[in-house]
Write a protein that holds these residues in place. Structure first.
Motif, PDB file in Angstrom:
ATOM      1  N   GLY A  28       0.852  -1.156   0.015  1.00  0.00           N
ATOM      2  CA  GLY A  28      -0.004  -0.054  -0.078  1.00  0.00           C
ATOM      3  C   GLY A  28       0.842   1.209   0.338  1.00  0.00           C
ATOM      4  O   GLY A  28       0.093   2.550   0.068  1.00  0.00           O
ATOM      5  N   GLU A  29       2.062   1.200  -0.129  1.00  0.00           N
ATOM      6  CA  GLU A  29       2.785   2.333  -0.260  1.00  0.00           C
ATOM      7  C   GLU A  29       2.499   3.378  -1.248  1.00  0.00           C
ATOM      8  O   GLU A  29       2.003   2.952  -2.419  1.00  0.00           O
ATOM      9  N   HIS A  30       2.673   4.716  -1.095  1.00  0.00           N
ATOM     10  CA  HIS A  30       2.149   5.540  -2.015  1.00  0.00           C
ATOM     11  C   HIS A  30       0.590   6.058  -2.178  1.00  0.00           C
ATOM     12  O   HIS A  30       0.245   7.034  -1.965  1.00  0.00           O
ATOM     13  N   ALA A  31      -0.247   4.822  -2.395  1.00  0.00           N
ATOM     14  CA  ALA A  31      -1.544   5.019  -2.516  1.00  0.00           C
ATOM     15  C   ALA A  31      -2.000   5.382  -1.057  1.00  0.00           C
ATOM     16  O   ALA A  31      -3.044   6.232  -0.758  1.00  0.00           O
ATOM     17  N   VAL A  32      -1.281   5.123   0.111  1.00  0.00           N
ATOM     18  CA  VAL A  32      -1.491   5.467   1.588  1.00  0.00           C
ATOM     19  C   VAL A  32      -1.629   6.873   1.595  1.00  0.00           C
ATOM     20  O   VAL A  32      -2.146   7.474   2.560  1.00  0.00           O
ATOM     21  N   VAL A  33      -0.714   7.495   0.817  1.00  0.00           N
ATOM     22  CA  VAL A  33      -0.661   9.123   1.032  1.00  0.00           C
ATOM     23  C   VAL A  33      -2.062   9.787   0.727  1.00  0.00           C
ATOM     24  O   VAL A  33      -2.280  10.943   0.923  1.00  0.00           O
ATOM     25  N   THR A 261       3.354  -4.771  -9.521  1.00  0.00           N
ATOM     26  CA  THR A 261       2.871  -4.324 -10.856  1.00  0.00           C
ATOM     27  C   THR A 261       2.323  -2.890 -10.810  1.00  0.00           C
ATOM     28  O   THR A 261       2.551  -2.014 -11.714  1.00  0.00           O
ATOM     29  N   LEU A 262       1.367  -2.672  -9.764  1.00  0.00           N
ATOM     30  CA  LEU A 262       0.899  -1.446  -9.754  1.00  0.00           C
ATOM     31  C   LEU A 262       1.747  -0.191  -9.297  1.00  0.00           C
ATOM     32  O   LEU A 262       1.770   0.823  -9.899  1.00  0.00           O
ATOM     33  N   LEU A 263       2.731  -0.753  -8.526  1.00  0.00           N
ATOM     34  CA  LEU A 263       3.843   0.420  -8.219  1.00  0.00           C
ATOM     35  C   LEU A 263       4.661   0.635  -9.412  1.00  0.00           C
ATOM     36  O   LEU A 263       5.165   1.900  -9.581  1.00  0.00           O
ATOM     37  N   ARG A 264       5.014  -0.393 -10.443  1.00  0.00           N
ATOM     38  CA  ARG A 264       5.636  -0.031 -11.693  1.00  0.00           C
ATOM     39  C   ARG A 264       4.762   0.689 -12.465  1.00  0.00           C
ATOM     40  O   ARG A 264       5.313   1.704 -13.074  1.00  0.00           O
ATOM     41  N   GLU A 265       3.691   0.674 -12.725  1.00  0.00           N
ATOM     42  CA  GLU A 265       2.499   1.591 -13.229  1.00  0.00           C
ATOM     43  C   GLU A 265       2.699   3.167 -12.916  1.00  0.00           C
ATOM     44  O   GLU A 265       2.744   3.889 -13.624  1.00  0.00           O
TER      45      GLU A 265
END
Ligand code: MEV
Length: 336
Positions: A28-33, A261-265
């Motif tokens: 959940g990193e980044h999306a948590v922001v 995969t989503l973090l790569r996107e």
């Protein structure tokens, strides 16, 4: 306020020492922001330690040999994270600002050391803040609840990170696995069955502030696409939480891979992170992803305990500077 809560001149204080662990973000990193949930766990194999001692010289002297910093408090800019964290303790206790050198009265020396690699996604900044806050509070003789300690560290995180979610200071203060949503009360996570993680360090320093800032620009340019990615990550986090709480470790691997995969996107991976992720998968990991801000720093692999050494060796051979094998669900609290 307890009677010993003032820094009385010439009163000898015993030295105090406190440590705080590192951390990894499982999901959940980044999306948590952006308000989505995330899961994080403490990593007790690495830690920041602060020691406060009385000094015959007045004022506060900071010694942080790991970053070659030896300075009077007031010689640092007020927004320097170490200066800010010390000042925040005095204002939280409504104590007068610590006197500068040249003033009378007892002085302090604060020594900070850390085995947490800097700018690597392991929470080095938050851990240093929390160790300092706890050691100073113990020295002054005025404990504060964990919620207050976490809130003080969060203010300093803003200097490190710009727009932090608060997950780092939360998981490190409470030193327990957490399910975290920004601005909501902390929820600790019940771990139904322990599981093993291998952490691999690319040794590429990557300040979280930069990757978080870049994601913000991309989100501003393409809000709908990024909101969808954040939603997909939020859904993964909720599935992972259920699997962890129910002890369904075998369900976690594919979720780890999907999250990567989503973090790569989101553009926060890097060739080095992708290489280590691939290496871990080929060596038999059940799933692997970057962890933290990305672009450099650390990746994590979910592994069967019997494969941990083999996967760690494969990561080191593939360019990881160091690895840590950690078991989630058997973590102990560090601070007294
Ligand atoms: C950093 O450990 C995790 C990020 O999500 C930033 C944050 O939550 O503040 C990248």
């Amino acid at each position: 306020m307890p009677p010993n809560s003032q820094l009385a001149p010439h009163t000898p204080h015993p030295a105090t020492r406190c440590s705080a662990p590192g951390k990894i973000i499982l999901f959940g990193e980044h999306a948590v922001v952006y308000g989505r949930p995330a899961l994080a766990v403490p990593v007790t194999q690495v830690q920041a330690t602060a020691t406060v001692t009385a000094s015959p010289r007045p004022g506060i002297f900071i010694e942080a040999p790991d970053i070659s910093l030896f300075s009077d408090l007031y010689s640092l800019p007020s927004d320097h994270p170490l200066a800010a964290v010390i000042q925040s303790v005095f204002s939280a206790l409504n104590l007068p600002s610590p006197p500068g050198r040249g003033a009378g009265g007892e002085g302090l020396a604060i020594h900070i050391s850390s085995t947490i690699p800097v700018a690597s996604g392991l929470g080095s900044g938050a851990a240093a803040s929390i160790a300092i806050i706890r050691a100073l509070l113990a020295y002054i003789g005025h404990p504060l609840p964990d919620e207050r300690i976490s809130a003080l560290a969060y203010e300093v995180e803003k200097l490190h990170h710009g727009t932090p979610s608060g997950i780092d200071n939360t998981v490190i203060t409470f030193a327990k696995p957490v399910y975290f949503i920004k601005s909501q009360p902390i929820e600790t996570l019940h771990v139904g069955a322990p599981f093993t993680i291998v952490i691999g360090d690319t040794d590429i320093a990557s300040p979280t502030k930069e990757s978080v800032g870049d994601v913000r620009k991309l989100w501003q340019a393409e809000p709908e696409r990024f909101e969808k990615i954040f939603d997909a990550i939020g859904a993964i986090v909720n599935r992972a939480r259920r699997a962890i709480e129910n002890g369904e470790v075998s369900a976690l691997g594919p979720l780890v891979d999907e999250n990567h995969t989503l973090l790569r996107e989101m553009t926060v991976s890097s060739p080095e992170l992708d290489r280590l992720v691939e290496t871990a998968r080929r060596a038999g990991a059940d799933g692997a992803k970057l962890s933290g801000g990305g672009r450099g720093g650390n990746m994590i692999a979910l592994v069967k305990p019997e494969n941990a050494e083999k996967i760690s060796a494969a990561l080191l051979k593939s360019g990881a500077q160091r690895t840590i094998i950690t078991s989630v669900g058997t973590v102990e609290r560090l601070n007294g």
